[in-house]
Scaffold this active site. Structure first.
Site, short mmCIF file in Angstrom:
data_model
loop_
_atom_site.label_atom_id
_atom_site.label_comp_id
_atom_site.label_asym_id
_atom_site.label_seq_id
_atom_site.Cartn_x
_atom_site.Cartn_y
_atom_site.Cartn_z
N LYS A 50 -1.01 -5.14 4.14
CA LYS A 50 -2.06 -5.63 5.02
C LYS A 50 -1.48 -6.26 6.29
CE LYS A 50 -5.48 -5.10 4.44
NZ LYS A 50 -6.16 -3.89 4.98
N ASP B 176 0.82 -1.21 0.00
CA ASP B 176 0.00 0.00 0.00
C ASP B 176 0.85 1.26 0.00
OD1 ASP B 176 -3.18 -0.45 0.55
OD2 ASP B 176 -1.97 -2.15 1.17
#
Length: 353
Positions: free
Chosen positions: A251, A240
């Site tokens: 995650k 991300d």
């Protein structure tokens, strides 16, 4: 695109709406939503109806372009002021994935050079569509660059969903598996369920089965045992946000997999486009970590599994230090050593093109 690629697109532009695959309903139901307002776009991103860093960026880009069509002024300066307000609001939907701000800033830049409001509105739509088109080719190239890391018969572990529905097509971490299928390479994927929102169970297992890819689902706590008993040859995950030194936000649970991979001497790969790098920050300590609703942990699919009053710590992401990463697979190649130097050189070269 091979004929057997049956995974639906997660985001599509329509003239009066942004059409998204509602990932909160998978795998029980394939439902599409038509987003027509700024509030719709914000809610879809914040509540994970659309998720995955590239797909978030694409949705936000389409959303900004769509909202711009309703700005009622012929004055370019007034138009840009209102556009910046909308951009800033959408940018707050989720704090960790850098693709969100990257896409919104790119769209704003496309409008700032316009000589009229109509030109700005047209530029915004074209730029948003271009972001989606580029992302598909980027993901395909990431998969191509990753293919040589695996051989037929390998078993590979992943977490969360860095697949086709997290991007415009193919995915990042899952891209090599789609390409391997077209080349008759036999790869087996072990997908961690990914508590608490179960993206691995609900999304990765579903999409790989849709695509005819060999996948086995495991709980997160089975990862170490599975690495040992199933001869896992590599771990590959998405990202991300990636800092200048290679530290990677992904995650929650990714950091733990990286530690396990090191313990079992298994290579641990990150797959991500250049748009996921944030070279403005020096290391993972500077990456904001989103904390989500405690009820995501207290409940599963609406069923209470813990006392309602129990305190919950629910970070959506963790940071994997660069020294646990064997390589970062991008559309431009694989970064495998001296992460900060290679990342700096890569972005310096990009600035010249």
């Amino acid at each position: 695109m091979p004929e057997q690629f049956a995974v639906p697109r997660s985001v599509e532009w329509e003239e009066t709406s942004v059409k998204i695959l509602n990932q909160q309903k998978l795998p029980e139901k394939t439902e599409y939503l038509h987003l027509t307002t700024k509030e719709d776009i914000y809610d879809a991103i914040q509540t994970l109806k659309v998720r995955g860093a590239p797909a978030i960026g694409i949705t936000a880009a389409f959303g900004l372009a769509l909202c711009a069509q309703s700005i009622d002024t012929s004055d370019v300066s007034a138009f840009l002021r209102e556009l910046r307000k909308i951009k800033d609001e959408l940018n707050q939907a989720r704090p960790t994935a850098v693709n969100l701000s990257w896409a919104l800033n790119r769209l704003l830049k496309s409008a700032e050079g316009a000589k009229s409001v109509n030109e700005a509105k047209t530029n915004l739509v074209h730029e948003a569509i271009q972001i989606q088109v580029e992302d598909e080719e980027t993901c395909r190239q990431i998969g191509q660059n990753a293919l040589h890391l695996f051989k037929s018969g390998d078993s590979i572990m992943t977490i969360c969903n860095a697949g086709s529905i997290a991007t415009s097509r193919y995915g990042t971490a899952l891209s090599p598996f789609y390409l391997a299928k077209t080349k008759d390479l036999d790869l087996h994927i072990y997908a961690c369920e990914t508590r608490p929102v179960l993206q691995g169970a609900r999304l990765t297992a579903w999409e790989l089965m849709q695509g005819g890819i060999d996948v086995t689902l495991i709980t997160d706590s089975m990862a170490a045992h599975t690495m040992k008993e199933k001869n896992i040859s590599a771990v590959i995950v998405g990202a991300d946000r990636i800092a200048r030194n290679g530290d990677t936000a992904n995650k929650i649970g990714t950091f733990g997999l990286a530690i396990l991979a090191k313990a079992f001497q298994i290579p641990f790969f990150i797959a991500a486009p250049l748009s996921t790098f944030d070279v403005s920050i020096s290391c993972g300590d500077d990456i904001p970590i989103e904390e989500r609703d405690p009820d995501e942990v207290r409940r599963i699919n609406g069923t209470q599994i813990a006392p309602q009053e129990v305190p919950v710590f629910n970070p959506a992401f963790d940071i994997t230090p660069h020294d646990l990463i064997s390589g970062i697979i991008t559309e431009k190649g694989i970064i495998t050593d001296r992460f900060e130097e290679e990342i700096e050189a890569l972005f310096s070269a990009e600035a010249l093109t």
